[in-house]
Design a protein around this motif. Sequence first.
Motif, mmCIF file in Angstrom:
data_model
loop_
_atom_site.group_PDB
_atom_site.id
_atom_site.type_symbol
_atom_site.label_atom_id
_atom_site.label_comp_id
_atom_site.label_asym_id
_atom_site.label_seq_id
_atom_site.Cartn_x
_atom_site.Cartn_y
_atom_site.Cartn_z
ATOM 1 N N HIS A 183 24.015 59.796 52.502
ATOM 2 C CA HIS A 183 22.886 58.875 52.467
ATOM 3 C C HIS A 183 22.835 58.178 51.114
ATOM 4 O O HIS A 183 22.966 58.833 50.076
ATOM 5 C CB HIS A 183 21.603 59.694 52.701
ATOM 6 N N PRO A 223 29.898 52.955 61.870
ATOM 7 C CA PRO A 223 30.671 52.896 60.624
ATOM 8 C C PRO A 223 30.985 51.485 60.138
ATOM 9 O O PRO A 223 31.225 50.570 60.920
ATOM 10 C CB PRO A 223 31.963 53.630 60.975
ATOM 11 N N SER A 267 23.360 55.064 55.672
ATOM 12 C CA SER A 267 23.509 56.401 56.244
ATOM 13 C C SER A 267 24.816 56.478 57.019
ATOM 14 O O SER A 267 25.154 55.568 57.777
ATOM 15 C CB SER A 267 22.354 56.722 57.186
ATOM 16 N N SER A 268 25.498 57.592 56.850
ATOM 17 C CA SER A 268 26.752 57.766 57.589
ATOM 18 C C SER A 268 26.500 58.045 59.060
ATOM 19 O O SER A 268 27.443 58.101 59.844
ATOM 20 C CB SER A 268 27.574 58.891 56.961
ATOM 21 N N LYS A 269 25.247 58.224 59.447
ATOM 22 C CA LYS A 269 24.949 58.420 60.866
ATOM 23 C C LYS A 269 24.862 57.095 61.627
ATOM 24 O O LYS A 269 24.725 57.072 62.846
ATOM 25 C CB LYS A 269 23.650 59.207 61.035
ATOM 26 N N TYR A 270 24.884 56.006 60.925
ATOM 27 C CA TYR A 270 24.864 54.695 61.577
ATOM 28 C C TYR A 270 26.294 54.293 61.935
ATOM 29 O O TYR A 270 27.244 54.860 61.411
ATOM 30 C CB TYR A 270 24.241 53.645 60.651
ATOM 31 N N THR A 288 25.780 64.443 56.543
ATOM 32 C CA THR A 288 25.149 63.127 56.469
ATOM 33 C C THR A 288 25.238 62.653 55.034
ATOM 34 O O THR A 288 24.758 63.335 54.124
ATOM 35 C CB THR A 288 23.663 63.184 56.878
ATOM 36 N N VAL A 300 29.561 54.792 52.248
ATOM 37 C CA VAL A 300 28.693 55.679 53.025
ATOM 38 C C VAL A 300 29.431 56.257 54.235
ATOM 39 O O VAL A 300 29.380 57.459 54.498
ATOM 40 C CB VAL A 300 27.428 54.911 53.468
ATOM 41 N N SER A 301 30.125 55.398 54.971
ATOM 42 C CA SER A 301 30.742 55.863 56.216
ATOM 43 C C SER A 301 32.004 56.682 55.973
ATOM 44 O O SER A 301 32.397 57.484 56.817
ATOM 45 C CB SER A 301 31.107 54.660 57.104
ATOM 46 N N GLY A 327 26.503 51.559 59.005
ATOM 47 C CA GLY A 327 26.866 52.542 57.982
ATOM 48 C C GLY A 327 27.468 51.861 56.786
ATOM 49 O O GLY A 327 28.533 52.245 56.302
#
Lengths: 331, 732
Positions: free
Chosen positions: B231, B493, B488-491, B229, B210-211, B455
């Motif tokens: 997900h 890494p 989620s890549s927004k979290y 993003t 994801v990250s 992430g």
Amino acid sequence: MKAFEYAAPRSEEEALELLAPEPGTSEVLAGGTDLLGLMKKMIVTPSRVVSLSRVASLKRIDADSQGMRIGAMVTLDDLLAHPATAKYPALEQALRGFGSLQMQSQGTLGGELCQRPRCWYFRGGHGLLAERGRAVAEGDNRFHAIFDNAGPAKFVSPSRVAPALVALGATLRVIGPEPGDETQMPLELLYRTPKDERQREHDLLPNQVVAQIVLPAADGRRSAAYEVHHGAGGQDDPIVSAAASLTMHGNIVADARIVLGQVAPTPWTSHEAIRAIVGAPVDQRTAEAAGEAAVSVAAPLSHNQFKVQLAKVAVKRALLKAAGLQTGGLA
Amino acid sequence: MVEYTWPDRKDSSVLGGSHDKVDGPAKCTGTAKYSYDITPPKTALARALGCPHAHCKIKSIDTAPAEKVAGVVHARALKKPGDEIEWQGELIAVVVGETEGAVAEGLAAIKADYEPLDVFVNEEDLDAAEAAGRARKGPGKVQLENEPGDDEDEDAFEEKEIARLFREAAAVVEGRYGIRAITHMCLEPHGSTCDWQDGKLTAHLSTQNVSGTPGQFGGPLGITADDVTVHCDYIGGGFGSKFAADSWGVLAATLSKDLNRPVKLMLDRDTELKIAGARPSGFADVKVGANSEGVITIWDSHHWSTGGMGGGSLSQDVMPYVIVPPNFRRRTTNVRTNTGPTRAWRAPNHPQGCALSQTAIDDVAAKLGMDSYELFRRNLVNVPEERRKLYEEEMKIAAKLMDWKAKWHPHGKGPKDGSVVSGLGMAIHTWRGGGHPSSCRVKIHPDGGVEAFLGSQDLGTGTRTVIATVLAETFGLPVDAVKVNIGSSKYPPSGPSGGSTTVGGVAESSRHAGLDALAQLNEKVAAKLGAKAQDLVAKDGRISDKNNADKGLSWKEACGLLGMNPLEVTSRGAPGRDSKLSSSGVGGVQMAEVAVDRETGVVRMKKFVAVQDMGLVVNRKTAESQILGAMIMGIAFSLFEERIMDAKSGAFLNAEIADYKLPRLGDVGELVVEIYEPEEERARGVIGLGEPPVIGPGAAISNAVANALGVRVPVLPMTPKQVLDTLKARGA
């Protein structure tokens, strides 16, 4: 999947009327466990699909002292659950062999008998005969025919129930091509080994439909089915199967039908095995001899020698099982 | 100063316990949405056309007829005339449409013309590969205790020395062994739904990474990774094949941008098997010598393998595997075949190395008429010293669980039940499994709610549950009190989930973040209670003074001290040599019992025992499940699955589920898992578990079959065909 018209007739006559006049442009839909996959891969591309699921006459089972009449749209599960099925151990064992809720509850007897071969060249889009047999002969034919494979057809009959039904002497009621047309034929004659790509693996005319499967009374015949699987069984196709049906006089076999599956383009009646066992008692030695006799006419391809051994063992074990003896091997 | 450690076993509340997966009910009920399930409004469906030929030049591609099909929105060629295709299924065109049917008809309407080129797919036949110019010498290694004299030619010395060692060996075994190529067979194929809106991309990607994937989308789309993003809440299998956005992922994103609507592109089943990952095969000529005690003294092997056209064939490092005598030579050859590219497959290289070498080693036991267990035990002198005791202990436990001593018989000399014979076999393995870099954001709400954000991703084995367990232990809460947000890549890494690195990584970061957050909360609690912060312990839903249990607050009361805003802390884990939370390097022992029907060649698993160390166990239930899954996957490649290629056309013949054989529950027999976690192992901290238990099955099951039959079935999978062909060839 190519776009198609869908028809759901409510009677046999309506069904026959709805099948398109041009051969090959319509397909009959039973349970769909095979047809849908073939359509998705565009191996078959009908312009019209006629579902038989609403034709009540095709969903009945009638059983009496004369035998069983089984509608082609009866599901494998409903057939297995019917009390009369227990009188035909070969059929019951073949049905139990599926071990799959999905196949048993969705698959129908007519569909099982009419499913298309699993040959990976056919399913890969090379045609039923796969380049007039060359692709199979020169390719990976590990699961292909060991009998009746000299012509272009080298696929195997996939049905798991047909060997048992042929061994039990089943006949078919076939309807069509025109509304009102109707014929009876031995199940064995449904199948043929095609010689060219215009032919299918069965002998029905375009727009003829299998409507009923008729089993004669069991009449004390002893029968059994035996399947050899890759693993413990279940919905995977058997590699080889055999069914045997015996009439005994005392402990001597008076009459026998021995039919193998997955070894030839049609269910394969082994006259050699029948000759070997008729007139003899069934024991380890005679059953083994019948197995040997069955494969005496085998002609394996480049990669399926092992199926000769499996055919031999399947015949032996089907006979032992029909005679009520221990088959040996892994349960 | 926060000290990052785990509590002792006796002080642990939930750590090391057996907890249901926190997302188990969602997965069982269909509530969980996999990438394949995500279809935003107005999504257009895309499917790519795979090349039917294994090796050809594109002469022409015309997609215009596809665009004329009703319901087709768009079609484009992905290759141009003159491009060379090197394996079947390579994507050459794509069609986008409103319905699956329209897309299928569009694909069928594409007109493409090819110039066929020479095809080679049979890596098993080294002579043929050499004749076809497809074999290339690969790296190798020679290690000998004696060194050549100053005036000796090095190569000549090696030959002479190796010959001497074999001459002096009490037993020499020579044979050819093999393990065929398999695919990853992810239940959920590779793919994504990409949604381009206002210069930003959301990619619902079936991914193990994801990250790490946003940048792979950003570049080709002319945006930077901050506008992407990625997900993925749930993934339907990856096994090492889903680390990248992949060309088809970027294609879906590009199509979404060009068509200005969401585009879904998942590979269909046959394409998935053909191009989205395979495990390289391995075939080896092995000669092994042992002294009269059964201790291996000399090893000489040459293995060949294919990674398709792109390299990535079987590494030299895994030969011989774990049991490495002081004198050995290994050589390799890489074979180039027109088959899809390989990708990392659970424990890359190890399952093949184990299957190719520990079978040969077991054949030494057969030759000496020795109990295989005893031979493996004596050969622990040939394993790295730091793991000798570990293997010995694990072997003892496994043997007891298998009842090895009572069941053992010499190879081929067991009792026969008609045509059925039984046998035992074993194997040992190793893996690293150190944690990957990971960051975790912990949020403690004033009402006592706890959330974590990482992430990371859950491959299905329980990442969420592991994180929840660590934080629940840290805060003295039940496991279900912690809400874990991943996917989620927004979290913050986290690394890709590969190589058994995830549990070590996320356990590190979540423990760090949890302890850091707790330290801040404890400052407030200490002030309130008039206690010292360092004396406070969080346990059983309370924070209290360890010197005076009555002095304390409920978790909720404590969190109430935070005021209006949640406490938020982001911390990185620090895996590595100095970490007390995680470590790397495991062993593992497996023992198989099989029954074989000599008449049908069918091999049936009777019992399969896995004893596995993994340092400290976070959640026993998911750990055991992961081992069970690996054992079943190992049974699959030992007895069932193989990629079957058409030698002439290079077509992948069994590229669909009906023909690609896998075991079902009825095929796996009795599975017994024992986690080996004595104090000295637990003290090492968390070590990843994904790979190790999938390594041993090939050798263990093959050895059991050899013990049953008295004949080695040299190539995996041991299908009825393989077994019967072997028995026939050996006249057995």
